[in-house]
Enzyme design. Structure first.
Site, PDB file in Angstrom:
ATOM      1  N   PRO A  88       0.557  -1.213   0.041  1.00  0.00           N
ATOM      2  CA  PRO A  88      -0.026   0.170  -0.156  1.00  0.00           C
ATOM      3  C   PRO A  88       0.885   1.287   0.091  1.00  0.00           C
ATOM      4  CG  PRO A  88      -0.683  -1.692   1.537  1.00  0.00           C
ATOM      5  CD  PRO A  88       0.621  -2.114   1.155  1.00  0.00           C
ATOM      6  N   ASP A 168      -8.235   0.818 -25.513  1.00  0.00           N
ATOM      7  CA  ASP A 168      -8.623   0.389 -24.382  1.00  0.00           C
ATOM      8  C   ASP A 168      -8.920   1.685 -23.808  1.00  0.00           C
ATOM      9  OD1 ASP A 168      -5.863  -1.911 -23.031  1.00  0.00           O
ATOM     10  OD2 ASP A 168      -7.897  -2.101 -23.719  1.00  0.00           O
TER      11      ASP A 168
HETATM   12  C1  4FV Z   1      -1.130  -4.333  -1.374  1.00  0.00           C
HETATM   13  C2  4FV Z   1      -1.970  -3.085  -1.970  1.00  0.00           C
HETATM   14  C3  4FV Z   1      -1.443  -4.652  -0.149  1.00  0.00           C
HETATM   15  C4  4FV Z   1      -0.101  -5.310   2.821  1.00  0.00           C
HETATM   16  C5  4FV Z   1       0.455  -6.226   3.828  1.00  0.00           C
HETATM   17  C6  4FV Z   1       0.251  -7.567   1.792  1.00  0.00           C
HETATM   18  C7  4FV Z   1      -0.463  -6.241   1.747  1.00  0.00           C
HETATM   19  C8  4FV Z   1       0.542  -7.663   3.207  1.00  0.00           C
HETATM   20  N1  4FV Z   1      -0.205  -4.759  -2.207  1.00  0.00           N
HETATM   21  N2  4FV Z   1      -1.447  -3.221  -3.210  1.00  0.00           N
HETATM   22  N3  4FV Z   1      -2.892  -2.333  -1.493  1.00  0.00           N
HETATM   23  N4  4FV Z   1      -0.467  -5.551   0.388  1.00  0.00           N
HETATM   24  O1  4FV Z   1      -2.409  -4.352   0.766  1.00  0.00           O
HETATM   25  O2  4FV Z   1      -0.350  -3.861  -3.421  1.00  0.00           O
HETATM   26  O3  4FV Z   1       1.837  -8.093   3.308  1.00  0.00           O
END
Ligand code: 4FV
Length: 266
Positions: A88, A168
């Site tokens: 995130p 797209d």
């Molecule tokens: C996430 C997102 C996401 C956070 C902790 C995996 C998690 C756990 N990845 N975009 N939103 N990852 O929430 O890509 O390890």
């Protein structure tokens, strides 16, 4: 394009590789896909990949040693690939980033689990952090699949039609026009006549107006940041003139009423 995914759940990717456009792209050797199980790089007999956080608190953190070993193994398989951590904390994924990544030859995705990965991995071994949106997932695997799917579509020839990806949503900064297929009448709802006319010029214009209207109604923010071309400006100005006319006649009609009302009170 070579995709290498580091995860403790490689089995999650089996069905993803085996279906639809991704499967065909693999069969056509437009892409190759490999997963590395981070557990295989844990040296203890229980192949532990997580541990309690320093400083206390809930949840677990992915241990640096197995991750570092797995990333170095991926570097041997994909030496030119940026190592992308799904988190995130990353830049928020969009079509522009999909296009950017699709221009590369190799990509390595690091899928975290638990509360995340030990920060020393991030500092030393991660080249790019990407988020698929402002929400928290249980793991990075789904985010890796989303990005691999969007990137694969950008690779010429994976979508069948030569220019399919150019049409797209977002490719030209607009949402896509409305789509219709047979039957011509469905539950008393018909297909717009113009699409049955065979008049390609008018159909293209209708589709542009449909894309502009949908973008105006659903994602006006995209229109604000878009570099509008002449045709698009012409259409938007046409609509704004229509709206002006409506407002003028409205205010005109109500001005009389207001005057009448004011005269009555005098
Ligand atoms: C996430 C997102 C996401 C956070 C902790 C995996 C998690 C756990 N990845 N975009 N939103 N990852 O929430 O890509 O390890």
């Amino acid at each position: 394009m070579k995709f290498v995914v580091l995860t403790i759940f490689p089995e999650m990717f089996g069905p993803f590789w085996d279906h639809g456009i991704i499967r065909r792209a693999i069969e056509q050797e437009k892409i190759s896909a490999a997963t590395l199980n981070i557990r295989d790089f844990a040296e203890d007999k229980h192949q532990v990949t997580d541990d309690r956080p320093y400083g206390g608190g809930s949840g677990m953190v992915m241990k640096p040693e197995p991750l570092a070993a797995a990333i170095r193994a991926a570097e041997l398989e994909a030496p030119s690939a940026p190592k992308i951590l799904l988190t995130p904390q990353g830049r928020v994924f969009n079509q522009k980033i999909a296009h950017e990544l699709a221009s590369l030859e190799q990509l390595v995705f690091v899928c975290g689990r638990y509360e995340g990965v030990d920060e020393r991995i991030n500092i030393d071994l991660i080249d790019d952090e990407i988020s698929i949106g402002d929400y928290v997932l249980t793991g990075g695997e789904l985010a890796a699949m989303v990005i691999i799917d969007a990137v694969t579509r950008q690779i010429p020839g994976t979508l069948g039609g030569v220019d399919a990806a150019e049409k797209d949503s977002f490719a030209d900064g607009l949402l896509e026009h409305a789509h219709y297929t047979r039957p011509q009448v469905f539950e008393n709802k018909t297909v717009p006549d113009i699409l049955l006319s065979g008049h390609h010029g008018e159909i293209e214009n209708w589709r542009l107006e449909s894309a502009l209207m949908r973008t105006l109604m659903k994602r006006a923010d995209l229109l604000k940041q878009k570099d509008l071309d002449e045709k698009e400006i012409e259409i938007l100005e046409k609509w704004s003139r229509w709206i002006e006319d409506i407002l003028e006649s409205y205010h005109g009609a109500h001005a009389e009423h207001r005057e009448d009302a004011e005269n009555e009170t005098k």
